[in-house]
Design a protein around this motif. Structure first.
Motif, PDB file in Angstrom:
ATOM      1  N   ILE A  25       0.436  -1.119   0.336  1.00 45.82           N
ATOM      2  CA  ILE A  25      -0.201   0.238   0.016  1.00 45.82           C
ATOM      3  C   ILE A  25       0.965   1.349   0.199  1.00 45.82           C
ATOM      4  O   ILE A  25       0.656   1.915  -0.364  1.00 45.82           O
ATOM      5  N   ARG A  26       1.609   1.889   0.836  1.00 42.92           N
ATOM      6  CA  ARG A  26       2.864   2.379   0.806  1.00 42.92           C
ATOM      7  C   ARG A  26       3.487   3.114  -0.173  1.00 42.92           C
ATOM      8  O   ARG A  26       3.404   3.646  -1.321  1.00 42.92           O
ATOM      9  N   ASN A  27       4.038   1.608  -1.159  1.00 47.69           N
ATOM     10  CA  ASN A  27       4.898   1.846  -2.706  1.00 47.69           C
ATOM     11  C   ASN A  27       3.915   2.029  -3.469  1.00 47.69           C
ATOM     12  O   ASN A  27       3.852   3.732  -4.725  1.00 47.69           O
ATOM     13  N   ARG A  28       2.579   2.080  -3.902  1.00 46.33           N
ATOM     14  CA  ARG A  28       1.505   2.363  -4.222  1.00 46.33           C
ATOM     15  C   ARG A  28       1.731   4.000  -4.225  1.00 46.33           C
ATOM     16  O   ARG A  28       0.830   3.916  -5.001  1.00 46.33           O
ATOM     17  N   ILE A  29       0.822   3.819  -3.127  1.00 43.15           N
ATOM     18  CA  ILE A  29       0.553   5.690  -2.582  1.00 43.15           C
ATOM     19  C   ILE A  29       1.626   6.349  -3.572  1.00 43.15           C
ATOM     20  O   ILE A  29       1.879   7.573  -3.567  1.00 43.15           O
ATOM     21  N   ASP A  30       2.866   5.878  -2.824  1.00 44.56           N
ATOM     22  CA  ASP A  30       4.420   6.723  -2.724  1.00 44.56           C
ATOM     23  C   ASP A  30       4.452   6.769  -5.107  1.00 44.56           C
ATOM     24  O   ASP A  30       4.254   8.054  -4.844  1.00 44.56           O
ATOM     25  N   ALA A  31       3.940   5.593  -5.237  1.00 43.89           N
ATOM     26  CA  ALA A  31       3.714   6.033  -6.462  1.00 43.89           C
ATOM     27  C   ALA A  31       2.484   7.303  -7.881  1.00 43.89           C
ATOM     28  O   ALA A  31       3.263   7.924  -7.932  1.00 43.89           O
ATOM     29  N   LEU A  32       1.671   6.765  -7.270  1.00 38.26           N
ATOM     30  CA  LEU A  32       0.054   8.346  -7.293  1.00 38.26           C
ATOM     31  C   LEU A  32       0.488   9.269  -6.388  1.00 38.26           C
ATOM     32  O   LEU A  32      -0.313  10.023  -7.429  1.00 38.26           O
ATOM     33  N   GLY A  33       1.074   9.352  -5.142  1.00 37.05           N
ATOM     34  CA  GLY A  33       1.360  10.543  -4.713  1.00 37.05           C
ATOM     35  C   GLY A  33       0.419  10.894  -3.462  1.00 37.05           C
ATOM     36  O   GLY A  33      -0.226  10.100  -3.857  1.00 37.05           O
ATOM     37  N   ARG A  34       1.764  11.683  -2.873  1.00 42.93           N
ATOM     38  CA  ARG A  34       1.632  11.106  -1.039  1.00 42.93           C
ATOM     39  C   ARG A  34       0.725  11.944  -1.264  1.00 42.93           C
ATOM     40  O   ARG A  34      -0.583  12.959   0.589  1.00 42.93           O
ATOM     41  N   GLN A  35       0.340  13.593  -2.104  1.00 43.70           N
ATOM     42  CA  GLN A  35      -0.522  14.536  -1.615  1.00 43.70           C
ATOM     43  C   GLN A  35      -1.806  14.241  -1.938  1.00 43.70           C
ATOM     44  O   GLN A  35      -2.729  14.452  -1.556  1.00 43.70           O
ATOM     45  N   ASN A  36      -2.215  12.698  -2.499  1.00 47.84           N
ATOM     46  CA  ASN A  36      -3.929  12.710  -2.569  1.00 47.84           C
ATOM     47  C   ASN A  36      -3.915  11.330  -1.693  1.00 47.84           C
ATOM     48  O   ASN A  36      -3.686  11.961  -0.767  1.00 47.84           O
ATOM     49  N   ILE A  37      -5.673  11.885  -1.931  1.00 41.94           N
ATOM     50  CA  ILE A  37      -5.962  10.903  -0.299  1.00 41.94           C
ATOM     51  C   ILE A  37      -6.880   9.810  -0.856  1.00 41.94           C
ATOM     52  O   ILE A  37      -7.867   9.911  -2.191  1.00 41.94           O
ATOM     53  N   TYR A  38      -6.774   8.638  -0.155  1.00 43.33           N
ATOM     54  CA  TYR A  38      -6.986   7.790  -0.861  1.00 43.33           C
ATOM     55  C   TYR A  38      -8.299   6.473  -0.251  1.00 43.33           C
ATOM     56  O   TYR A  38      -8.754   6.675   0.870  1.00 43.33           O
ATOM     57  N   LYS A  39      -9.092   5.507  -1.236  1.00 41.37           N
ATOM     58  CA  LYS A  39      -9.770   5.034  -0.473  1.00 41.37           C
ATOM     59  C   LYS A  39      -9.296   3.612  -0.537  1.00 41.37           C
ATOM     60  O   LYS A  39      -8.882   3.285  -2.666  1.00 41.37           O
TER      61      LYS A  39
END
Length: 332
Positions: free
Chosen positions: A236-250
């Motif tokens: 999960i951390r790697n996918r969020i890093d790739a898509l952008g930590r500034q975004n908000i995720y579901k």
């Protein structure tokens, strides 16, 4: 939107819901002060279903800057801007819902060289819109509001396409939803921004400009059969890093996991930007082994009836959920 004979003059169009609720007086003063600083720019706006004209709405009595023109009538009205050679038509919502097809008879009066419509709605409870009819009515451009996603309405087929998927780009169009500048809630996924257009005798050319600081992202991650909590957290951390930590995720966890592993969802948000996390993974039982151990009993018969189906079938999903339920019953 630039639609003018006078060099450098511009037109800012707001097709309703400048505010997501009833505006406070101090908020109108702030936004009016901002609009007043726009050089060589005329602003035309209407009220939408969220900031509709209540009887005591501050919209009704507010004194806008000289370059700001609000249509506060619930009937089709027009703002003429001779220096821009433009006439802007529209109406404001006087209630939360309008079910009449008011735009079906909103024909332009040919008052100016460029005829523009501000239209808010598009569903059954908020002024249903016949896209083909609107496109045939003779407007040079139709600025649509209500839908939060930026959408283009193709002038030939009235086909709807989402803007912003490829970043900033320009295109020919006579009707579009600009969408919300920023995502409003967790279901407002995708890029958000605004439209810049140039209206000339040759037609209207638009350009979508992304400007939102962050996006809501619906992220699916697939668990593997040997994955532990540490492995899922890292994924999960790697996918969020790739898509952008500034975004908000579901985040939704799919796939098949070790039956002995239970994912600790409370420990998965390493960046503090996950608003919803659901585990929809299924335990990856060894059904051949379970069948051999339980042949003849309820669990064995259930496995035998469904185990030959493909993993992506509804029957296999029923096998996973049914076996999980029966195994939990045994543990209890």
């Amino acid at each position: 939107m630039k639609a003018c004979e006078e060099e450098g003059a511009k037109l800012l169009l707001i097709a309703g819901d400048l505010f997501h609720r009833q505006p406070l007086l101090r908020e109108l003063k702030e936004v009016n002060d901002l609009f007043g600083t726009l050089e060589d720019t005329q602003v035309v706006l209407i009220a939408g279903n969220h900031d509709y004209l209540k009887q005591n709405s501050y919209y009704r009595t507010f004194s806008w800057a000289e370059n700001v023109h609000m249509i506060i009538s619930g009937q089709m009205s027009v703002v003429e801007l001779p220096k821009l050679s433009a006439a802007v038509y529209g109406l404001s919502y006087c209630g939360k819902e309008i079910t009449e097809r008011l735009y079906d008879r909103a024909f332009p009066k040919k008052r100016q060289k460029y005829e523009i419509l501000l239209a808010h709605g598009g569903d059954e409870r908020h002024i249903p819109i016949k896209k083909e009819k609107l496109l045939s009515m003779g407007y040079d451009y139709i600025a649509l509001g209500h839908i939060h996603k930026p959408l283009n309405i193709d002038g030939g087929s009235a086909k709807v396409s989402v803007l912003g998927e490829d970043g900033e780009h320009s295109f020919e169009s006579r009707m579009a939803y600009a969408g919300a500048l920023e995502p409003i809630d967790r279901n407002d996924t995708g890029r958000h921004g605004y439209l810049v257009g140039e209206l000339t005798q040759r037609g209207c050319r638009l350009r979508f400009v992304p400007c939102a600081l962050r996006e809501y992202v619906h992220l699916e991650v697939t668990a593997e059969k040997k994955m532990t909590n540490r492995g899922l957290k890292s994924l999960i951390r790697n996918r969020i890093d790739a898509l952008g930590r500034q975004n908000i995720y579901k985040v939704t966890v799919k796939g098949f996991r070790d039956p002995d592993i239970l994912f600790d969802l409370a420990d998965m948000d390493t960046c503090g930007n996950i608003v919803d996390l659901a585990d929809e993974s299924k335990p990856a039982y060894d059904y051949t082994k379970l069948l051999a151990q339980n042949r003849g009993d309820l669990l064995g018969r259930y496995i035998e009836s469904l185990m030959d189906y493909d993993e992506d079938s509804v029957e296999y999903l029923a096998l996973c959920e049914g076996v999980q339920a029966l195994m939990e019953t045994r543990r209890g």
